[in-house]
Design a protein around this motif. Sequence first.
Motif, short mmCIF file in Angstrom:
data_model
loop_
_atom_site.label_atom_id
_atom_site.label_comp_id
_atom_site.label_asym_id
_atom_site.label_seq_id
_atom_site.Cartn_x
_atom_site.Cartn_y
_atom_site.Cartn_z
N LYS A 187 0.86 -1.17 0.00
CA LYS A 187 0.00 0.00 0.00
C LYS A 187 0.90 1.22 0.00
N LEU A 188 0.48 2.26 -0.71
CA LEU A 188 1.37 3.38 -0.98
C LEU A 188 0.62 4.70 -0.98
N ASN A 189 1.22 5.71 -0.35
CA ASN A 189 0.79 7.09 -0.57
C ASN A 189 2.04 7.95 -0.78
N HIS A 190 1.91 9.25 -0.66
CA HIS A 190 3.02 10.13 -1.04
C HIS A 190 4.24 9.98 -0.16
N ASN A 191 4.09 9.50 1.10
CA ASN A 191 5.28 9.36 1.94
C ASN A 191 5.24 8.14 2.86
N GLN A 192 4.31 7.21 2.63
CA GLN A 192 4.23 5.99 3.42
C GLN A 192 4.08 4.79 2.49
N LEU A 193 4.83 3.74 2.79
CA LEU A 193 4.78 2.49 2.03
C LEU A 193 4.66 1.33 3.01
N MET A 194 3.59 0.56 2.87
CA MET A 194 3.40 -0.63 3.68
C MET A 194 3.85 -1.83 2.85
N LEU A 195 4.89 -2.53 3.32
CA LEU A 195 5.49 -3.63 2.56
C LEU A 195 5.97 -4.70 3.54
N GLN A 253 6.64 36.99 -9.28
CA GLN A 253 7.27 36.10 -8.31
C GLN A 253 6.68 34.70 -8.37
N LEU A 254 7.56 33.73 -8.07
CA LEU A 254 7.16 32.35 -7.84
C LEU A 254 7.46 32.02 -6.39
N ALA A 255 6.44 31.58 -5.66
CA ALA A 255 6.62 31.14 -4.27
C ALA A 255 6.36 29.65 -4.20
N LEU A 256 7.33 28.91 -3.67
CA LEU A 256 7.24 27.45 -3.65
C LEU A 256 7.47 26.95 -2.23
N MET A 257 6.49 26.26 -1.68
CA MET A 257 6.60 25.67 -0.35
C MET A 257 6.76 24.16 -0.50
N LEU A 258 7.90 23.62 -0.08
CA LEU A 258 8.18 22.18 -0.13
C LEU A 258 8.23 21.64 1.29
N ARG A 259 7.29 20.77 1.62
CA ARG A 259 7.24 20.20 2.96
C ARG A 259 8.06 18.91 3.01
N PRO A 260 8.61 18.57 4.18
CA PRO A 260 9.42 17.34 4.28
C PRO A 260 8.62 16.06 4.08
N ASP A 261 7.27 16.15 4.15
CA ASP A 261 6.43 14.97 3.90
C ASP A 261 6.00 14.87 2.44
N PHE A 262 6.68 15.63 1.55
CA PHE A 262 6.50 15.55 0.10
C PHE A 262 5.16 16.12 -0.37
#
Length: 221
Positions: free
Chosen positions: A106-114, A147-156
Motif C-alpha cells: 500500500k502506498l501514498n506520497h510518503n508511506q509504504l506498507m510492505l 514572483q514564484l513562491a514554492l513551499m516544499l514540505r518534508p512529507d512531500f
Amino acid sequence: MTKWISLMCLLFSLSSAVKAEDLTQFDFPLLLGDWYWFSPDQQSEPAGEQGGYKAINISFKSDYRFSVKLLNRDGSVEEASGKYDLDETTIVLNDDFGDLQHHEYKLNHNQLMLKGAQFTKILPNNLSGAWYSDIIRGKDVGEEVEQLALMLRPDFLFSARVSGKEGKSITHRGVYFLEDDHLVLIYRGGQQDSQFELSSNTLKLVDNQFGMEAVLQRQSP
C-alpha cells in the motif's frame, strides 16, 4: 494577459511532446525515492519478520531498479539490488541473484506498507522550506510575472503560487518527488518536471522543455 496565461501553462501544464525518459510518464511516481523502516526497539530482539534488523532502507528508481540495505543488530549491513515490477496491489522484486519475491503493498506520497512493515520516504536533500524567487525568466515568461513562491514540505507535499505585478496569482497544491537532479510536482490536472541545483539557501529551477529558469531563496523561519 496572453503572456500571463502562457506562464500558467508554462509552469503548470503537461506538455504533449512526451519523451520516453520523461519522469512525468512513469506509471507509479509516488514509489520513487528512498524509503526507511526503523525498529521501534533498537536494543532488544523483538519478534516479527523484521525483528533481526535495526533498520531497512529500500530505494526505487524510474529505470525499474531497486536496492536494499539491511542494518543488522550487530552493526553489519546486508545489501541487495535488482529489478522490480508492480501493479496497483503487488510488487515483484527480482534481485541480481535470481531470488524472486511477490509482496502486496500500500502506498501514498510518503508511506509504504510492505511485508508488514511501514516505510517512510525521507527527503535526501535539504529542499524543504519556503522558497521565493529572486529571478524568474525565459522566452515564455511574460513581463507581468513578478514572483514564484514554492513551499516544499518534508512529507512531500507542496504548494506553488505564481504572482503577477497587477496582483493576479494562481496556486497549485499537490505532492512532489525527486530523482537525481529532477524535481517533479504532481497536482490536479498536470505535472511539472524541472531540473534543480541546490546551494545552501539558493534553489535554481530550470525547465528546458518550456524555456524557464527561476532562482529562489529560502525564507528564514
